[in-house]
Design a protein around this motif. Sequence first.
Motif, PDB file in Angstrom:
ATOM      1  N   VAL A  44       0.832  -1.207   0.000  1.00  0.00           N
ATOM      2  CA  VAL A  44       0.000   0.000   0.000  1.00  0.00           C
ATOM      3  C   VAL A  44       0.865   1.254   0.000  1.00  0.00           C
ATOM      4  N   LYS A  47     -10.481   0.551   1.065  1.00  0.00           N
ATOM      5  CA  LYS A  47      -9.862  -0.761   0.867  1.00  0.00           C
ATOM      6  C   LYS A  47     -10.826  -1.886   1.219  1.00  0.00           C
ATOM      7  N   LEU A 106     -10.443  -0.783   6.930  1.00  0.00           N
ATOM      8  CA  LEU A 106     -11.103  -1.245   5.716  1.00  0.00           C
ATOM      9  C   LEU A 106     -12.529  -0.718   5.614  1.00  0.00           C
ATOM     10  N   ARG A 153      -1.487   4.006  -1.875  1.00  0.00           N
ATOM     11  CA  ARG A 153      -2.908   3.696  -1.742  1.00  0.00           C
ATOM     12  C   ARG A 153      -3.425   3.872  -0.311  1.00  0.00           C
TER      13      ARG A 153
END
Length: 496
Positions: A180, A190, A217, A185
């Motif tokens: 990541v 995610k 997430l 990112r």
Amino acid sequence: MRKITLVLILAISSTHCIISQSRTIAVDTTVITNHTSTINGVKILYTATTGTQPVWDDLGKPIATLFYTYYKKTSSENVANRPLLISFNGGPGSASVWMHIAYTGPKVLNLDDEGYPVQPYGVHDNTNSILDIADIVFINPVNTGYSRTIPASGEEIKKDLFFGINADIKYLAEWLNTFVTRNERWTSPKYLIGESYGGTRVSGLALELQEKQWMYLNGVILVSPADYKVFNSDSPISSSLNLPYFTAAAWYHKALPSALQQKDLLEILPEAEEFTLNSLMPALAKGGFISAEEKQKIATKMAYYSGISEKSILQHNLDVPTRFFWKELLRDNTGNTIGRLDSRYLGLDKIEGGTEPDYSAELTSWLHSFTPAINFYIREHLKFKTDIKYNMFGPVHPWDQKNNNTRDDLRKAMAENPYLKVMFQAGYYDGATTYFNSKYTMWQIDPSGKMKDRLSFKGYRSGHMMYLRKADLKTSNDDLRIFIKESLSNGKSAKY
């Protein structure tokens, strides 16, 4: 000190390699290629980054390298707003091949509409891929695909660093942090998606990423997940949960009584589920102290919902093994066995007698089609070339199953993160990780019921890899699109 790889288009960059067993292991490399595809009628430009990224020990020494493929849409869209789907298969010991070239990726292998192999082997555009709304990375854990320990022989490497439920989760979370970071990112929404044992893996990763990597997430997708809490439980739970699957498989093969067979599958499954929860499970809980009358009554109803005889059910004391069912269902009809992971598939045993099939009919069919396709695709389309063998299934056993708390880990991750939603996807004809097992797992994640609006289930008229059936490939990807879109924050604060 960890080395960051510089990326060169269409070339292997900063080749950090180790020679082992007369073959070169690419420890830290990348190859980038440019592609186009048409998804849902829209032309998509994207890059495919294929390479290896190390796993380091506490001293910064590489002890393994993981092979991955990362698809990124080429557009002016702000990467901070574009979701990233992180994909794992299971096993443990399976390569990240199945969902890669048959489900969410931009290419799918050549199959007929029901998922059977056809020649010539190869791939074509996946018009249903979710690459239109999310970038995707497919990751191969140690000893799967081209991923290997260093040295590749595994000598001098502590295998307990990789080959167990908690070890697997720990090193993959560290690896993902690096991935990541390298690919910028951190601000992207995610998602984890895991199939079969991958469901166990991503359930544990959800919490490990939050608590050890501080990575939160938006969603977790469990595709035909393996829940070892269920598998290792007593028969009132582990055995009874199989019955609705028996119903589905028998219905597909037209082996049910006419009263059921004339109805649609989705009409009869609720009946089988209700009988399972309210009658069969309590009956099995009584064990050898169940009355003869009740035992006979349950066996009669089980035969009605399973397509096998009362006699064989009574001979098993109501506890019918799935392996016996795969052998028994068509024994007196065609004599074929039915598949484990997808019971639509038929097998041919040496003899019709016996208690279990000689082989898994569906898995041999899948290996028949997937193995040549993935080897061809990686070398010829993605331009990643190596003499290392691509392990469809790699040597990862013995696998340490101790201290499996992944179901509770997923609950805690959801509790800690108000954004986090979870979706289950399962095929009705999967006899290994059955669809009703998935429903049961979903019900048990949060006993309080306070988060049940963040849990959802989707079922499909196929098996373990429901996306192999053309109609379900579209439906399951559309379900992913909806799930991702509905789990984006859209400016809403993460609070209760």
